[in-house]
Design a protein around this motif. Structure first.
Motif, PDB file in Angstrom:
ATOM      1  N   ARG A  78      -7.089  -8.246  -1.755  1.00  0.00           N
ATOM      2  CA  ARG A  78      -7.185  -8.509  -0.317  1.00  0.00           C
ATOM      3  C   ARG A  78      -7.990  -9.784  -0.061  1.00  0.00           C
ATOM      4  O   ARG A  78      -7.589 -10.619   0.745  1.00  0.00           O
ATOM      5  CB  ARG A  78      -7.816  -7.306   0.378  1.00  0.00           C
TER       6      ARG A  78
ATOM      7  N   TYR B  93      -1.489  -3.209  -7.770  1.00  0.00           N
ATOM      8  CA  TYR B  93      -1.909  -4.570  -7.477  1.00  0.00           C
ATOM      9  C   TYR B  93      -2.317  -5.350  -8.726  1.00  0.00           C
ATOM     10  O   TYR B  93      -2.413  -6.569  -8.690  1.00  0.00           O
ATOM     11  CB  TYR B  93      -3.077  -4.559  -6.483  1.00  0.00           C
TER      12      TYR B  93
ATOM     13  N   ASN C 227       0.834  -1.208   0.000  1.00  0.00           N
ATOM     14  CA  ASN C 227       0.000   0.000   0.000  1.00  0.00           C
ATOM     15  C   ASN C 227       0.865   1.253   0.000  1.00  0.00           C
ATOM     16  O   ASN C 227       0.524   2.248  -0.643  1.00  0.00           O
ATOM     17  CB  ASN C 227      -0.952   0.010   1.190  1.00  0.00           C
TER      18      ASN C 227
ATOM     19  N   ASP D 267      -7.341   4.708  -4.865  1.00  0.00           N
ATOM     20  CA  ASP D 267      -7.863   3.464  -5.434  1.00  0.00           C
ATOM     21  C   ASP D 267      -7.298   3.189  -6.821  1.00  0.00           C
ATOM     22  O   ASP D 267      -6.998   2.035  -7.160  1.00  0.00           O
ATOM     23  CB  ASP D 267      -9.389   3.485  -5.474  1.00  0.00           C
TER      24      ASP D 267
ATOM     25  N   SER E 215       2.079   1.769  -3.525  1.00  0.00           N
ATOM     26  CA  SER E 215       1.040   2.327  -4.395  1.00  0.00           C
ATOM     27  C   SER E 215       0.791   3.800  -4.053  1.00  0.00           C
ATOM     28  O   SER E 215       0.537   4.614  -4.948  1.00  0.00           O
ATOM     29  CB  SER E 215      -0.252   1.508  -4.313  1.00  0.00           C
TER      30      SER E 215
ATOM     31  N   TYR F 256      -8.031  -3.350  -5.251  1.00  0.00           N
ATOM     32  CA  TYR F 256      -7.420  -3.737  -3.982  1.00  0.00           C
ATOM     33  C   TYR F 256      -8.299  -4.708  -3.193  1.00  0.00           C
ATOM     34  O   TYR F 256      -7.799  -5.688  -2.640  1.00  0.00           O
ATOM     35  CB  TYR F 256      -7.113  -2.495  -3.134  1.00  0.00           C
TER      36      TYR F 256
ATOM     37  N   ARG G 296      -3.706   2.007  -6.366  1.00  0.00           N
ATOM     38  CA  ARG G 296      -3.675   0.634  -5.858  1.00  0.00           C
ATOM     39  C   ARG G 296      -4.009  -0.366  -6.963  1.00  0.00           C
ATOM     40  O   ARG G 296      -3.373  -1.408  -7.060  1.00  0.00           O
ATOM     41  CB  ARG G 296      -4.641   0.466  -4.688  1.00  0.00           C
ATOM     42  N   GLU G 297      -4.993  -0.047  -7.793  1.00  0.00           N
ATOM     43  CA  GLU G 297      -5.355  -0.963  -8.871  1.00  0.00           C
ATOM     44  C   GLU G 297      -4.208  -1.112  -9.868  1.00  0.00           C
ATOM     45  O   GLU G 297      -3.934  -2.211 -10.351  1.00  0.00           O
ATOM     46  CB  GLU G 297      -6.630  -0.510  -9.579  1.00  0.00           C
TER      47      GLU G 297
END
Length: 104
Positions: A77, A69, A42, A62, A45, A73, A65-66
Protein backbone atom coordinates in the motif's frame (compact mmCIF):
# COMPACT_ATOMS: atom_id res chain seq x y z
CA UNK A 1 -11.33 -32.15 -20.39
CA UNK A 2 -10.59 -34.02 -17.18
CA UNK A 3 -10.93 -32.36 -13.76
CA UNK A 4 -7.19 -32.26 -13.03
CA UNK A 5 -6.42 -30.48 -16.32
CA UNK A 6 -9.24 -28.00 -15.66
CA UNK A 7 -7.88 -27.29 -12.16
CA UNK A 8 -4.36 -26.79 -13.55
CA UNK A 9 -5.63 -24.40 -16.24
CA UNK A 10 -7.68 -22.44 -13.71
CA UNK A 11 -4.63 -22.20 -11.43
CA UNK A 12 -2.48 -21.01 -14.34
CA UNK A 13 -5.07 -18.36 -15.24
CA UNK A 14 -5.17 -17.20 -11.60
CA UNK A 15 -1.37 -16.95 -11.48
CA UNK A 16 -1.36 -14.96 -14.72
CA UNK A 17 -4.00 -12.57 -13.37
CA UNK A 18 -2.09 -12.16 -10.11
CA UNK A 19 1.15 -11.49 -12.01
CA UNK A 20 -0.61 -8.94 -14.22
CA UNK A 21 -2.10 -7.08 -11.24
CA UNK A 22 0.97 -7.27 -9.01
CA UNK A 23 3.82 -6.89 -11.50
CA UNK A 24 2.55 -5.17 -14.63
CA UNK A 25 -0.30 -2.96 -13.40
CA UNK A 26 0.58 -1.76 -9.92
CA UNK A 27 -0.75 1.62 -11.11
CA UNK A 28 -4.32 0.28 -11.14
CA UNK A 29 -5.83 1.15 -7.78
CA UNK A 30 -7.86 -1.36 -5.77
CA UNK A 31 -10.61 1.21 -5.26
CA UNK A 32 -10.94 1.70 -9.03
CA UNK A 33 -11.07 -2.07 -9.58
CA UNK A 34 -13.77 -2.39 -6.93
CA UNK A 35 -15.80 0.46 -8.39
CA UNK A 36 -15.59 -0.90 -11.95
CA UNK A 37 -15.54 -4.66 -11.49
CA UNK A 38 -16.88 -5.30 -8.00
CA UNK A 39 -13.67 -6.95 -6.78
CA UNK A 40 -10.04 -6.00 -6.15
CA UNK A 41 -6.75 -7.49 -5.03
CA UNK A 42 -8.00 -7.62 -1.44
CA UNK A 43 -11.02 -9.63 -2.57
CA UNK A 44 -8.74 -12.07 -4.37
CA UNK A 45 -6.62 -12.50 -1.25
CA UNK A 46 -9.78 -12.97 0.85
CA UNK A 47 -11.06 -15.65 -1.54
CA UNK A 48 -7.66 -17.35 -1.25
CA UNK A 49 -7.95 -17.26 2.54
CA UNK A 50 -11.50 -18.59 2.44
CA UNK A 51 -10.45 -21.46 0.16
CA UNK A 52 -7.63 -22.34 2.57
CA UNK A 53 -9.93 -22.14 5.59
CA UNK A 54 -12.55 -24.30 3.82
CA UNK A 55 -9.86 -26.97 3.46
CA UNK A 56 -8.92 -26.82 7.13
CA UNK A 57 -5.83 -24.67 6.60
CA UNK A 58 -5.58 -21.92 9.22
CA UNK A 59 -4.83 -18.66 7.45
CA UNK A 60 -5.45 -15.12 8.60
CA UNK A 61 -6.43 -12.19 6.41
CA UNK A 62 -2.94 -10.72 6.81
CA UNK A 63 -1.27 -14.02 5.89
CA UNK A 64 -3.43 -14.36 2.78
CA UNK A 65 -2.70 -10.78 1.74
CA UNK A 66 1.04 -11.30 2.17
CA UNK A 67 0.87 -14.44 0.00
CA UNK A 68 -1.17 -12.65 -2.68
CA UNK A 69 0.72 -9.34 -2.62
CA UNK A 70 4.14 -10.97 -2.24
CA UNK A 71 4.88 -8.67 0.70
CA UNK A 72 3.06 -7.32 3.74
CA UNK A 73 -0.03 -5.42 2.61
CA UNK A 74 1.03 -2.22 4.40
CA UNK A 75 4.31 -2.25 2.45
CA UNK A 76 2.51 -2.72 -0.89
CA UNK A 77 0.00 0.00 0.00
CA UNK A 78 2.79 2.44 0.89
CA UNK A 79 4.58 1.75 -2.41
CA UNK A 80 1.66 1.73 -4.83
CA UNK A 81 -1.59 3.09 -3.41
CA UNK A 82 -2.57 6.68 -4.07
CA UNK A 83 -5.16 8.87 -2.33
CA UNK A 84 -8.69 8.42 -3.61
CA UNK A 85 -10.92 11.37 -4.32
CA UNK A 86 -14.06 11.93 -2.27
CA UNK A 87 -16.11 10.96 -5.32
CA UNK A 88 -14.19 7.71 -5.75
CA UNK A 89 -14.55 6.90 -2.05
CA UNK A 90 -18.30 7.46 -2.20
CA UNK A 91 -18.59 5.16 -5.21
CA UNK A 92 -16.50 2.59 -3.33
CA UNK A 93 -18.87 2.56 -0.36
CA UNK A 94 -21.75 1.70 -2.69
CA UNK A 95 -19.75 -0.91 -4.62
CA UNK A 96 -18.40 -2.51 -1.45
CA UNK A 97 -21.89 -2.82 0.03
CA UNK A 98 -23.25 -4.30 -3.20
CA UNK A 99 -20.41 -6.75 -3.80
CA UNK A 100 -19.15 -7.67 -0.35
CA UNK A 101 -22.46 -7.25 1.41
CA UNK A 102 -21.47 -5.07 4.34
CA UNK A 103 -20.77 -1.41 4.84
CA UNK A 104 -17.13 -0.29 4.82
Amino acid sequence: MDDQTRIELEAAAFRAMRHHLMEKRTDVQNIDMMNLAGFCRNCLSRWYQEAANDRGIDMTKDEAREIFYGMPYDEWRDQFQTEATAETQKAFEKSFAENVGTKV
